[in-house]
Design a protein around this motif. Structure first.
Motif, PDB file in Angstrom:
ATOM      1  N   GLU A   1      -2.212  -3.327  10.913  1.00  0.00           N
ATOM      2  CA  GLU A   1      -3.068  -2.166  11.147  1.00  0.00           C
ATOM      3  C   GLU A   1      -3.880  -2.294  12.439  1.00  0.00           C
ATOM      4  OE1 GLU A   1      -5.792  -1.332   7.951  1.00  0.00           O
ATOM      5  OE2 GLU A   1      -6.771   0.283   9.055  1.00  0.00           O
ATOM      6  N   TYR A   2      -4.553  -3.427  12.581  1.00  0.00           N
ATOM      7  CA  TYR A   2      -5.435  -3.618  13.737  1.00  0.00           C
ATOM      8  C   TYR A   2      -4.839  -4.585  14.760  1.00  0.00           C
ATOM      9  CZ  TYR A   2      -9.000  -1.444  10.772  1.00  0.00           C
ATOM     10  OH  TYR A   2      -9.711  -0.573   9.971  1.00  0.00           O
TER      11      TYR A   2
ATOM     12  N   HIS B   1      -6.164   3.964  14.122  1.00  0.00           N
ATOM     13  CA  HIS B   1      -6.468   2.578  14.516  1.00  0.00           C
ATOM     14  C   HIS B   1      -5.478   1.959  15.497  1.00  0.00           C
ATOM     15  CE1 HIS B   1      -8.949   2.203  10.553  1.00  0.00           C
ATOM     16  NE2 HIS B   1      -9.500   2.994  11.446  1.00  0.00           N
TER      17      HIS B   1
ATOM     18  N   GLU C   1     -14.841   2.973  -0.308  1.00  0.00           N
ATOM     19  CA  GLU C   1     -14.199   4.045   0.458  1.00  0.00           C
ATOM     20  C   GLU C   1     -13.793   5.208  -0.439  1.00  0.00           C
ATOM     21  OE1 GLU C   1     -11.132   1.902   2.676  1.00  0.00           O
ATOM     22  OE2 GLU C   1     -12.604   1.383   4.214  1.00  0.00           O
TER      23      GLU C   1
ATOM     24  N   VAL D   1      -3.642   0.369  -3.144  1.00  0.00           N
ATOM     25  CA  VAL D   1      -4.972   0.126  -3.743  1.00  0.00           C
ATOM     26  C   VAL D   1      -5.794   1.406  -3.827  1.00  0.00           C
ATOM     27  CG1 VAL D   1      -5.240  -2.310  -3.182  1.00  0.00           C
ATOM     28  CG2 VAL D   1      -5.848  -0.595  -1.459  1.00  0.00           C
ATOM     29  N   ASN D   2      -5.528   2.346  -2.937  1.00  0.00           N
ATOM     30  CA  ASN D   2      -6.129   3.676  -3.095  1.00  0.00           C
ATOM     31  C   ASN D   2      -5.207   4.435  -4.044  1.00  0.00           C
ATOM     32  OD1 ASN D   2      -8.315   3.381  -1.216  1.00  0.00           O
ATOM     33  ND2 ASN D   2      -6.800   3.501   0.420  1.00  0.00           N
TER      34      ASN D   2
ATOM     35  N   GLU E   1       0.504   3.711   3.173  1.00  0.00           N
ATOM     36  CA  GLU E   1      -0.766   3.630   3.905  1.00  0.00           C
ATOM     37  C   GLU E   1      -0.722   2.424   4.839  1.00  0.00           C
ATOM     38  OE1 GLU E   1      -4.191   4.721   1.824  1.00  0.00           O
ATOM     39  OE2 GLU E   1      -5.560   3.470   2.996  1.00  0.00           O
ATOM     40  N   ARG E   2      -1.033   2.675   6.095  1.00  0.00           N
ATOM     41  CA  ARG E   2      -0.997   1.629   7.123  1.00  0.00           C
ATOM     42  C   ARG E   2       0.375   0.955   7.176  1.00  0.00           C
ATOM     43  NH1 ARG E   2      -5.223   3.983   9.262  1.00  0.00           N
ATOM     44  NH2 ARG E   2      -7.088   3.837   7.994  1.00  0.00           N
TER      45      ARG E   2
ATOM     46  N   LYS F   1     -11.157 -10.240   1.507  1.00  0.00           N
ATOM     47  CA  LYS F   1     -10.544 -10.156   2.840  1.00  0.00           C
ATOM     48  C   LYS F   1     -10.966 -11.359   3.682  1.00  0.00           C
ATOM     49  CE  LYS F   1      -9.890  -5.181   3.186  1.00  0.00           C
ATOM     50  NZ  LYS F   1      -9.858  -3.983   4.036  1.00  0.00           N
TER      51      LYS F   1
ATOM     52  N   LYS G   1      -9.437  -1.564  -6.513  1.00  0.00           N
ATOM     53  CA  LYS G   1     -10.381  -1.265  -5.423  1.00  0.00           C
ATOM     54  C   LYS G   1     -11.405  -0.312  -6.024  1.00  0.00           C
ATOM     55  CE  LYS G   1     -10.520   1.035  -0.873  1.00  0.00           C
ATOM     56  NZ  LYS G   1      -9.723   1.486   0.284  1.00  0.00           N
TER      57      LYS G   1
ATOM     58  N   ARG H   1     -11.088  -6.417  -5.982  1.00  0.00           N
ATOM     59  CA  ARG H   1     -11.319  -6.593  -4.539  1.00  0.00           C
ATOM     60  C   ARG H   1     -12.808  -6.607  -4.190  1.00  0.00           C
ATOM     61  NH1 ARG H   1      -8.858  -2.764  -1.074  1.00  0.00           N
ATOM     62  NH2 ARG H   1      -8.087  -4.292   0.402  1.00  0.00           N
TER      63      ARG H   1
ATOM     64  N   PHE I   1     -13.936  -5.856  -1.330  1.00  0.00           N
ATOM     65  CA  PHE I   1     -14.090  -4.964  -0.168  1.00  0.00           C
ATOM     66  C   PHE I   1     -14.960  -3.766  -0.563  1.00  0.00           C
ATOM     67  CE2 PHE I   1     -11.999  -1.613   2.605  1.00  0.00           C
ATOM     68  CZ  PHE I   1     -12.516  -2.080   3.801  1.00  0.00           C
TER      69      PHE I   1
ATOM     70  N   MET J   1      -2.292   9.701   4.940  1.00  0.00           N
ATOM     71  CA  MET J   1      -1.789   8.331   5.035  1.00  0.00           C
ATOM     72  C   MET J   1      -0.266   8.226   4.917  1.00  0.00           C
ATOM     73  SD  MET J   1      -4.154   6.332   5.780  1.00  0.00           S
ATOM     74  CE  MET J   1      -5.924   6.419   5.930  1.00  0.00           C
TER      75      MET J   1
ATOM     76  N   TRP K   1       0.857  -1.184   0.000  1.00  0.00           N
ATOM     77  CA  TRP K   1       0.000   0.000   0.000  1.00  0.00           C
ATOM     78  C   TRP K   1       0.896   1.237   0.000  1.00  0.00           C
ATOM     79  CZ3 TRP K   1      -4.460  -1.350   4.001  1.00  0.00           C
ATOM     80  CH2 TRP K   1      -5.283  -2.334   3.436  1.00  0.00           C
TER      81      TRP K   1
ATOM     82  N   ASP L   1     -13.030  -6.079   8.464  1.00  0.00           N
ATOM     83  CA  ASP L   1     -11.796  -5.401   8.086  1.00  0.00           C
ATOM     84  C   ASP L   1     -10.603  -5.828   8.931  1.00  0.00           C
ATOM     85  OD1 ASP L   1     -10.149  -3.747   6.700  1.00  0.00           O
ATOM     86  OD2 ASP L   1     -10.936  -1.870   7.501  1.00  0.00           O
ATOM     87  N   PHE L   2     -10.069  -7.005   8.689  1.00  0.00           N
ATOM     88  CA  PHE L   2      -8.786  -7.395   9.288  1.00  0.00           C
ATOM     89  C   PHE L   2      -8.739  -7.255  10.814  1.00  0.00           C
ATOM     90  CE2 PHE L   2      -7.044  -5.640   5.058  1.00  0.00           C
ATOM     91  CZ  PHE L   2      -6.977  -6.889   4.461  1.00  0.00           C
TER      92      PHE L   2
HETATM   93  C1  GCU Z   1      -8.907  -0.522   5.696  1.00  0.00           C
HETATM   94  C2  GCU Z   1      -7.793   0.464   5.888  1.00  0.00           C
HETATM   95  C3  GCU Z   1      -7.650   1.381   4.720  1.00  0.00           C
HETATM   96  C4  GCU Z   1      -7.563   0.567   3.431  1.00  0.00           C
HETATM   97  C5  GCU Z   1      -8.735  -0.373   3.327  1.00  0.00           C
HETATM   98  C6  GCU Z   1      -8.666  -1.311   2.134  1.00  0.00           C
HETATM   99  O1  GCU Z   1     -10.140   0.126   5.743  1.00  0.00           O
HETATM  100  O2  GCU Z   1      -8.021   1.215   7.062  1.00  0.00           O
HETATM  101  O3  GCU Z   1      -6.487   2.156   4.902  1.00  0.00           O
HETATM  102  O4  GCU Z   1      -7.527   1.402   2.348  1.00  0.00           O
HETATM  103  O5  GCU Z   1      -8.797  -1.169   4.467  1.00  0.00           O
HETATM  104  O6  GCU Z   1      -8.431  -2.494   2.358  1.00  0.00           O
HETATM  105  O7  GCU Z   1      -8.855  -0.890   1.009  1.00  0.00           O
END
Ligand code: GCU
Length: 669
Positions: free
Chosen positions: A387-388, A518, A280, A196-197, A154-155, A354, A276, A313, A315, A150, A141, A359-360
């Motif tokens: 992340e979590y 988180h 989100e 992915v973002n 990210e994460r 996932k 993705k 994905r 998600f 981020m 990421w 969410d993980f």
């Molecule tokens: C979680 C995470 C995000 C990420 C997202 C994803 O929500 O907090 O940072 O973008 O998962 O898997 O796309």
């Protein structure tokens, strides 16, 4: 011409992780014959040559005579082994690894490295190794430009990106090559180099900046790793200047086909796209009234002529939910969106799911999506980046959790294949950055190693993989007391996921973390938020009613045996109770304790376990290199501080809500 490709030289100060020079000693002391052609055979040759240069052995390439060799690495016509499989046998004083191609040979070589002296001892019967899961990928990421919220990754909890810095490619080929080598040694064969973002700068990697991706692909290729790219669904608009990104629009389809063709001109073995979409805030086919199969298939069509794959994905959920609306359940979303599309996805489209429905989280049921699309190619997505699960400041070895998911049988315990057989892909969100230990927390390397190896054999006992990681990372010869060291490492890692679970959110309820980043506890942090992650605690009880009878109906997304098991409060496993049911604090668990007492007990126990782990780690100070020992010791201080914070906030919150005192009279604030 065949010539050895020397292994990368690690930049000064960078940890060799599970490939310290010492693990090559058994190989480097012997006579080896390497037979076969191609770049990956050159890599294998280079590995052996470097080991021999260090330890005094000898390597010969393509000799005809089968003079006495200790090891023969041989590429022959063995189509049943596939591209990545190999056999290994030891007979008459020679160990022979046979593969059908360079990839298999390289994996066979690392198998010999893992065996160490055992590879050259008594006779070994012929063993055949083939990866169970074809795609074993790490999704980075990583942002190219620093994102205002981020950051670079990210994460990411391991420093900056290995690939990008401040909007530019870092160009550190040797480090990327070293990374590829580590990944090959644990069995990973694909890397996605961006988040992915897909933000504006990153989007351009697909077009005018593809050369930078090609440079990464060149560095990873010698270790059998194919490069993948996250792309934005809006690319035809934001990069191509088209008025629409509608997947059924002819102009859009042509744009993607031409764009994919240009990618393959520069990266002939490009793996494919990760997407993705409608998630989100990312663009997707819903904007045009199209389905996700329409979206995925358009990209699949663009990649198909070149042998690429689109990973799409699953998600997808509403992140702008009204918390007052009790009819929407985020856990339901992926199944509701994707199960009806089974059979509609193209041959080279893979649905990436996932492991849990939300969410993980440290504890979730296995996603029902994994059992609901028998006519769709699936990849399981897990999160190596923590992340979590403590953000690489806490020790949390996730092997046992991933193994539970991979062994889960969607049709019921007695029937049908497990997730590890159903999924053609195992994808982990990477936990690696430019940190000298790669993963920030040195012990988090074990997660990366484990996930790669699970892709080869999803039914392996993860504890065996942990032992393997320990043996390689801390070679016996390099320690004054290898037995004590091994025991200590086992003690701090084996149960670390369960420990983490104990001092954080109870009984599968999840998401009591601080919003945004988180990390650390915030019991009500997401309780009144649009993200759809609630626990519904009141003075009488806690949990989410996801039953079909009285709740959101999520439990009915499983095949019958699981649906029935989860539906009933009497049969639902304790660790998932609050995920599926809203129960009074006095509800008695299968374990015999009440929910409220379980909350108190686990939170006290979790902290005590961290204290004990820290003590064990301290006792290893004489056996671990100072820099590594210090780094972990520092992080234990933070883990302990944070675990106490979790314990005290969670216990106080539920004591205040319920008014029920701790049966053992411990201090609750
Ligand atoms: C979680 C995470 C995000 C990420 C997202 C994803 O929500 O907090 O940072 O973008 O998962 O898997 O796309």
């Amino acid at each position: 011409m065949s010539r050895p490709e020397p292994p990368p030289v690690l930049p000064e100060g960078v940890d060799p992780a599970w490939l310290p020079p010492e693990v090559f000693r058994p190989l480097g002391r012997r006579r080896t014959l390497v037979r076969g052609h191609g770049p990956l055979v050159d890599t294998a040759h280079g590995e052996v040559a470097a080991a021999c240069a260090r330890f005094g052995g000898e390597v010969v390439r393509d000799a005809r005579a089968a003079a006495p060799y200790d090891l023969v690495l041989d590429v022959t016509d063995a189509p049943d082994l596939g591209d990545e499989g190999f056999t290994c046998v030891r007979r008459d004083g020679t160990t022979t690894v046979t593969a059908a191609g360079g990839r298999g040979l390289l994996y066979g070589l690392f198998h010999v490295v893992r065996l160490g002296e055992d590879a050259f001892g008594s006779e070994r019967p012929l063993e055949t190794h083939r990866p169970a899961v074809a795609l074993r990928a790490l999704d980075h990421w990583d942002n190219v430009a620093v994102h205002p919220v981020m950051g670079q990754v990210e994460r990411g909890y391991a420093g900056g990106s290995l690939f990008w810095r401040d909007g530019e490619a870092r160009g550190e080929t040797e480090r990327v090559r070293a990374y590829g080598r580590l990944l090959a040694a644990c069995g990973i064969n694909a890397v996605t180099v961006n988040n992915v973002n897909v933000h504006a700068t990153e989007a351009r990697l697909l077009t005018d900046r593809i050369g930078e991706v090609a440079a990464l692909a060149d560095a990873l290729r010698p270790y059998g790793i194919r490069t993948h790219l996250s792309v934005t669904f809006a690319a035809p608009v934001v990069l191509g200047g088209l008025p629409t990104a509608d997947p059924l629009d002819e102009g859009v389809r042509r744009w993607w086909a031409a764009t994919a063709a240009r990618v393959y001109e520069v990266i002939g073995d490009f793996g494919g796209f990760v997407v993705k979409a409608d998630s989100e805030g990312q663009p997707g086919p819903f904007t045009y009234g199209r389905t996700h199969a329409d979206g995925a298939n358009m990209l699949a069509a663009a990649l198909a002529p070149h042998g690429g794959t689109v990973r799409w994905r699953a998600f997808v959920y509403n992140h702008r939910q009204d918390w007052r609306d009790r009819s929407t359940d985020r856990a339901r979303a992926a199944y509701d969106h994707f199960a009806p599309l089974d059979g509609e996805f193209a041959e080279n489209a893979v649905l990436q799911v996932k492991h849990g429905p939300v969410d993980f989280q440290a504890r979730e049921p296995v996603s029902p999506v994994l059992g609901a699309l028998p006519r769709t190619r699936l990849a399981l997505e897990v999160q190596a980046t923590q992340e979590y699960t403590g953000q690489q400041r806490h020790v949390c070895w996730l092997g046992p959790m991933w193994s539970e998911v991979l062994r889960f049988r969607p049709d019921g315990e007695d029937g049908g294949p497990g997730v590890g057989d159903l999924a053609g892909g195992l994808v982990a969100v990477s936990n690696v950055g430019d940190d000298p230990f790669w993963t920030g927390h040195p012990l988090a390397q074990a997660n990366l190693y484990t996930v790669g190896r699970l892709g080869w054999r999803p039914d392996t006992d993860p504890h065996d993989l942990l032992d393997e990681w320990i043996r390689l990372t801390f070679p016996a010869g390099a320690s004054a007391d290898p037995g004590r060291l091994r025991e200590g490492l086992r003690a701090v890692l084996h149960g670390s996921w369960r420990t983490y679970e104990k001092y954080t959110a109870p009984l599968g309820v999840g998401f009591m973390v601080q919003p945004g980043h988180h990390y650390g506890p915030s019991v009500d942090g997401y309780e009144y938020s649009p993200w759809g992650t609630y626990h519904f605690a009141d003075r009488d009880g806690i949990g989410v009613d996801r039953t079909a009878a009285t709740g959101t109906g999520y439990a009915a997304q499983y095949a019958k045996p699981w649906a029935e098991l989860y539906e009933s409060v009497r049969t639902c496993p304790d660790e998932l109770l609050l995920f599926f049911h809203h129960v009074p604090y006095g509800h008695v668990l299968h374990s015999g304790t009440t929910v409220i007492q379980h909350i108190y007990d686990t939170h006290f126990a979790g902290v005590a376990e961290v204290e004990e782990a820290r003590r064990v780690w301290d006792s290893l100070a004489d056996l671990v290199a100072p820099a590594r020992h210090e780094r972990v010791a520092e992080r234990y201080e933070e883990q302990l501080r944070c675990a106490r914070e979790w314990r005290d906030q969670i216990n106080s919150y539920f004591f205040r809500k319920s008014g029920v005192p701790d049966a053992r009279g411990r201090h609750i604030h």
